[in-house]
Design an enzyme around this catalytic site. Structure first.
Site, short mmCIF file in Angstrom:
data_model
loop_
_atom_site.label_atom_id
_atom_site.label_comp_id
_atom_site.label_asym_id
_atom_site.label_seq_id
_atom_site.Cartn_x
_atom_site.Cartn_y
_atom_site.Cartn_z
N GLY A 1 42.24 16.83 -83.98
CA GLY A 1 43.69 16.73 -83.99
C GLY A 1 44.36 18.01 -83.56
N GLY B 1 43.04 20.39 -81.51
CA GLY B 1 42.69 20.91 -80.19
C GLY B 1 41.23 20.72 -79.89
N VAL C 1 37.35 22.12 -78.88
CA VAL C 1 36.46 23.22 -79.21
C VAL C 1 35.40 23.33 -78.11
CG1 VAL C 1 34.97 24.24 -80.94
CG2 VAL C 1 36.77 22.69 -81.64
N ASP D 1 41.36 21.65 -95.86
CA ASP D 1 40.79 20.56 -95.05
C ASP D 1 39.28 20.49 -95.22
OD1 ASP D 1 41.00 18.35 -93.49
OD2 ASP D 1 41.22 19.43 -91.58
#
Ligand SMILES: *[C@@H]1O[C@H](CO)[C@@H](O)[C@H](O)[C@H]1NC(C)=O
Ligand SMILES: *[C@@H]1O[C@H](CO)[C@@H](O)[C@H](O)[C@H]1NC(C)=O
Ligand SMILES: *[C@@H]1O[C@H](CO)[C@@H](O)[C@H](O)[C@H]1NC(C)=O
Ligand SMILES: *[C@@H]1O[C@H](CO)[C@@H](O)[C@H](O)[C@H]1NC(C)=O
Ligand SMILES: *[C@@H]1O[C@H](CO)[C@@H](O)[C@H](O)[C@H]1NC(C)=O
Ligand SMILES: *[C@@H]1O[C@H](CO)[C@@H](O)[C@H](O)[C@H]1NC(C)=O
Length: 669
Positions: A354, A356, A358, A469
Site C-alpha cells: 500500500g 509503495g 520495494v 503494523d
C-alpha cells in the site's frame, strides 16, 4: 598584263604570308615565346601572370613580332579579332587595382609608362609620347581625372588613359540586348573577352562573358573607331597591366588572335588552372567557414552536454533541506540507490504494498545488500518530523529488527533503505502453498524473536516506539530464519509519559484493535492486539480474515475463540503441521493469541509479560470471556450496526477500516 599580274600575285602572296603569321592561338603559355617585360612572367603551369604580389609595378607581354596592320593597297587598317581569358585576383576583396588592357602598340618600349592608373601604358603627359597606342582597358578603378565611369568598366584608350568610349562591364544573355548581367572584373574568376574590329564599318566591339557562357551576340561595348588613322603600318599586339598600392594578380589563361577573320575558339580543356588559394581573402573565407563549422559543432556539443547534464541532474535530483544536515550519515544519495537497484528495474522488485514498491539492491561502494522502499508523498507538510522519526528509528538496534539504514528524499518521493532479508517475509512461508513448510520449532522461535523485538520497541529504548503494523507480512526472515520486525514506515514515536497524538488510524485490516476506531490512538496496547493476530496467524497457518472460509470462520479470532470455548483449542492449529508440534507450546500460543486479541485493551498483557509467558517465566492469565460481547455492543452503539453482520469481530474490523487512511502517514500530520 602579265607583269602586272605578277606584281599583284607577289603582293597577294606577301600579305597572305603576313596574315597567316598573324593567326595564333595559345591555350596556355607554356610554349609561347612572348616578349615579356616589367614583372610579367609565365608560371610553370603555363599561366601568363602580368602582375604578382609586388606593388606599384607594371607588366607587359607582347606577341614577339609586329604585325602588318594596314592594307597597303587600300591604306586602311585591317580587320582583326582576338579572344582571351583573363582573371583578376585581388588579395583583399575590397582593395585592388588597376586592371589590364589589350594593347596595339607601335613600340614595345614602354619604359616611359607608369603603373597604377596609367596601366603601364601611359604617363602624366598623356599624349606626349611618340608611341602610338590603342588599348582596350579592363579597368577596375575609377579615376575621375580620366573621366572613368566606374570601377568596373571596359574602355577604349587611344594614346591616353582617358577613354574615348567606355561601358560598364556586363554581358547580355539574350540576342536582342536583353538579359543584362553585371560582371565583376575583380571576382578572381576567369572571364572571357572578345575584341573585334571591322574595317568595313569601323566598329570596334568588346564582348565579355564568364567562361561557362558562350559568346553573347550583343557586345558590351561597340564603338566607332577610325583605326586607320590611329595605327602605324606595323603594330605589336599584347597585354599590359599595372598595380598600385594593393596587391592584385592579373592572369591571362589563353589567347588567340587573327587578322582578317574570325578568331578560333580556345580549347578550355587545355587552359592552365588558376592558383588554388591565390588570395588570402579566399583562404580567410575558407578559414572563417571552418571556424563557423567548428563553432557550430562546439555549440552543438555544449548544448548536447548541457541537455545530458540537465537530464542526468534531474534524473538524480534530490530534495535536501537545511534541517537534514544533521542526518548526513543516514541520508543516501539517490544516484547510489538508482545504481543499486539498476534504475528501479522491475526485475529488482521484491514486492509492492500500500505504501509503495520495494526493490532489492546492492549499494555500489560497499556491496551491502539492501531493500529500498519507494514511498510516494505529495505534501511537504510534516516531512521533517517524519524524517526525524526515520532517523531515530535508524538508531534502533535489536537482533530481531530489520535495520533501517537510512533514507533519501526526492520531489514527491521518499526512499527508505533497509537491510536486505534473504528469506523475505514470513507470510510467504505460512500461506498460499509455501515452498517450505515451517516446522513448529521454527515458528515458535520466530514468535519469540518478534515478541522480544516488540518488547524492545515498547520498553527497551529511550522512546516508546509503536510499530502500528505488526503482521506476518511485515515480519522478515534473515538467512538463519530469524524473525525480524520490518517496515517501520508506519511507526510513530512518542516520548515516554506524553499522550500519543495520533489522529489517523493506520494499519492493516484484521490487526486493528477495536479502540483504534474510537480513539484513533495507536498505543503499545494496539500493537499487542496486532501481535495477538500475528500469533494466531503463525499457529493456525492462515490469515486473520479469510473470506473464503465458512461464514462463522471468516475471522480467525472468532474461530479460535469458538474452539477454546468448546475446550478443543488445539483443533484450531495449522492442519499442515499434523501432530508435529509441542502441545504445551501450541496451546500457550493460541491462548496467548486470544489474550492479546482481547477487545478490551486492559485485558491484554503488556509485551514484558508476553515475553515472560513465552519463556515460561510466568503463568498464562485467564482469558476473561465477558469482554468480547461487551465490546461488540459498544461497537454497535457507535453507529456501525447497519452493516448487517451478526459477527461482532467482523464488525470491529469494518469499523476500523472505515477510518483507516493509509496515505495519512505522510499527508495527515
Ligand atoms: C587589301 O585591300 C584589297 C582591296 O580591297 C583587297 O583585295 C585585299 O585582299 C586586301 N588585303 C588584305 C591583306 O586584306
Ligand atoms: C612630361 O612632360 C614634362 C614637361 O611637361 C617633361 O618634363 C617630362 O619629362 C615628360 N615626361 C615624360 C615621361 O615624357
Ligand atoms: C550593374 O551595376 C551598375 C553599377 O554598379 C548598377 O547601377 C546596376 O544596377 C547593376 N545592374 C544589375 C542588374 O545588377
Ligand atoms: C559589332 O557589334 C555590332 C552591334 O551588335 C554588330 O552589328 C557588328 O556586326 C559587330 N561587328 C563585329 C565585327 O562583330
Ligand atoms: C560608345 O559605346 C556605346 C556602348 O557600346 C555605344 O552605344 C556608342 O555608340 C559608342 N559611341 C561611339 C561614339 O561610338
Ligand atoms: C579615317 O582616317 C583616315 C586617315 O586619317 C581618313 O582618311 C578617313 O577619312 C577617316 N575616316 C572617317 C570615317 O573619318
Amino acid at each position: 598584263m602579265f607583269p602586272m599580274n605578277m606584281i599583284f600575285f607577289l603582293i597577294l602572296t606577301l600579305t597572305t604570308v603576313s596574315a597567316q603569321d598573324a593567326d595564333f592561338t595559345y591555350n596556355g603559355f607554356g610554349a609561347a615565346k612572348l616578349r615579356l617585360d616589367g614583372i610579367a612572367e609565365i608560371t610553370p603551369n603555363g599561366l601568363l601572370r602580368l602582375t604578382d604580389t609586388r606593388l606599384l609595378a607594371k607588366g607587359h607581354a607582347f606577341y614577339p613580332s609586329p604585325l602588318r596592320f594596314r592594307n597597303s593597297t587600300t591604306g586602311k587598317a585591317l580587320s582583326f579579332s582576338t579572344s582571351f581569358i583573363f582573371a583578376i585576383v585581388p588579395k583583399y576583396p575590397d582593395l585592388f587595382g588597376h586592371g589590364l588592357a589589350f594593347v596595339l602598340a607601335h613600340s614595345v618600349d614602354l619604359s616611359y609608362a607608369l603603373p597604377s592608373q596609367y596601366l603601364g601604358l601611359f604617363n602624366a603627359n598623356n599624349s606626349d609620347s611618340s608611341n602610338q597606342i590603342v588599348a582596350i582597358e579592363f579597368d577596375t578603378n575609377m579615376n575621375p581625372e580620366f573621366g572613368d565611369i566606374d570601377n568596373n568598366h571596359v574602355g577604349i584608350d587611344v594614346s591616353s588613359p582617358r577613354s574615348i568610349n567606355s561601358s560598364h562591364a556586363a554581358y547580355f544573355t539574350n540576342d536582342n540586348g536583353a538579359g543584362f548581367k553585371n560582371l565583376s572584373l575583380v571576382s578572381g574568376k576567369p572571364i572571357q573577352a572578345w575584341i573585334e574590329y571591322s574595317h568595313m564599318d569601323g566598329l570596334l566591339n568588346v564582348t565579355l562573358a564568364p567562361i561557362d557562357i558562350p559568346k553573347p551576340v550583343v557586345p558590351c561595348l561597340s564603338s566607332n573607331v577610325n583605326l586607320s588613322s590611329l595605327i602605324s603600318d606595323d603594330m605589336y599586339v599584347g597585354f599590359s597591366s599595372s598595380v598600385g598600392n594593393f596587391i592584385t594578380c592579373h592572369y591571362i589563361l589563353g589567347w588567340s588572335f587573327k587578322l582578317n577573320g574570325r578568331v578560333p575558339a580556345l580549347d578550355f580543356s587545355r587552359l592552365p588552372s588558376l592558383p588554388h588559394t591565390p588570395s588570402k581573402s579566399s583562404l580567410e573565407s575558407w578559414k572563417i567557414g571552418l571556424l563557423i563549422i567548428l563553432s557550430i559543432l562546439l555549440l552543438l556539443i555544449i548544448i548536447i552536454g548541457i541537455i545530458f547534464l540537465v537530464k542526468r541532474e534531474s534524473k538524480f535530483r534530490e530534495v535536501f533541506e537545511d534541517w537534514e544536515l544533521e542526518y548526513g550519515p543516514q541520508r543516501f544519495c539517490y544516484k547510489d540507490l538508482f545504481l543499486a537497484t539498476m534504475g528501479f528495474k522491475d526485475q529488482q522488485l521484491l514486492g509492492a504494498g500500500g505504501f509503495g514498491r520495494v526493490y532489492k539492491g546492492v549499494l555500489p561502494k560497499t556491496d551491502i545488500q539492501v531493500a529500498v522502499k519507494q514511498v510516494s508523498h505529495e505534501s511537504r507538510q510534516g516531512i521533517s518530523e517524519f524524517i526525524a522519526e526515520i532517523v531515530s528509528i535508524g538508531r534502533l538496534r535489536h537482533r530481531n529488527l530489520a535495520q533501517l539504514l537510512g533514507y533519501c528524499r526526492r520531489k514527491g518521493e521518499l526512499l527508505l533503505v533497509y537491510e536486505f532479508m534473504t528469506n523475505g517475509s514470513l507470510d510467504k512461508f505460512l500461506f498460499n502453498q509455501p515452498k517450505l513448510m515451517l516446522s513448529w520449532g521454527r515458528r515458535f522461535h520466530i514468535i519469540k524473536g518478534v515478541a522480544s523485538a516488540l518488547y524492545y520497541l515498547h520498553e527497551g529504548w529511550e522512546k516508546v516506539v509503536v510499530h502500528r503494523d505488526i503482521k506476518a507480512s511485515n515480519i522478515l526472515l534473515d538467512d538463519q530464519m530469524n524473525g525480524r520486525v520490518g517496515d517501520f514506515g508506519l511507526a510513530r514515536l512518542y516520548d515516554h509519559g506524553t499522550d500519543p497524538q495520533t489522529t489517523h488510524v493506520v494499519g492493516t485490516l484484521g490487526y486493528l484493535a477495536p479502540e483504534l476506531s474510537k480513539t484513533g490512538k495507536a498505543t503499545t496496547s494496539t500493537d499487542v492486539f496486532a501481535f495477538g493476530g500475528f500469533l494466531l496467524e503463525v499457529a493456525c497457518g492462515r490469515r486473520p480474515i479469510e473470506i473464503r472460509a465458512s461464514e462463522e470462520d471468516v475471522v480467525l479470532v472468532d474461530k479460535v475463540l469458538k474452539y477454546w470455548k468448546a475446550g478443543t483449542i488445539l483443533e484450531a492449529g495449522d492442519p499442515n503441521l499434523g501432530n508435529e508440534y509441542i502441545v504445551e507450546e501450541m496451546e500457550m500460543v493460541l491462548k496467548l493469541g486470544l489474550l492479546c486479541s482481547h477487545p478490551n485493551s486492559n485485558s491484554r498483557p503488556p509485551m514484558r509479560l508476553v515475553m515472560r509467558i513465552l519463556e515460561r517465566d510466568a503463568p498464562l492469565p485467564e482469558i476473561s470471556e465477558d469482554g468480547w460481547n461487551a465490546e461488540i455492543s459498544a461497537m454497535a452503539e457507535g453507529g456501525f450496526d447497519n452493516i448487517g453482520m451478526s459477527d461482532g469481530s467482523l464488525l470491529n474490523m469494518f469499523a476500523c477500516s472505515a477510518s483507516t487512511t493509509e496515505s495519512a502517514l505522510l499527508t495527515g500530520r
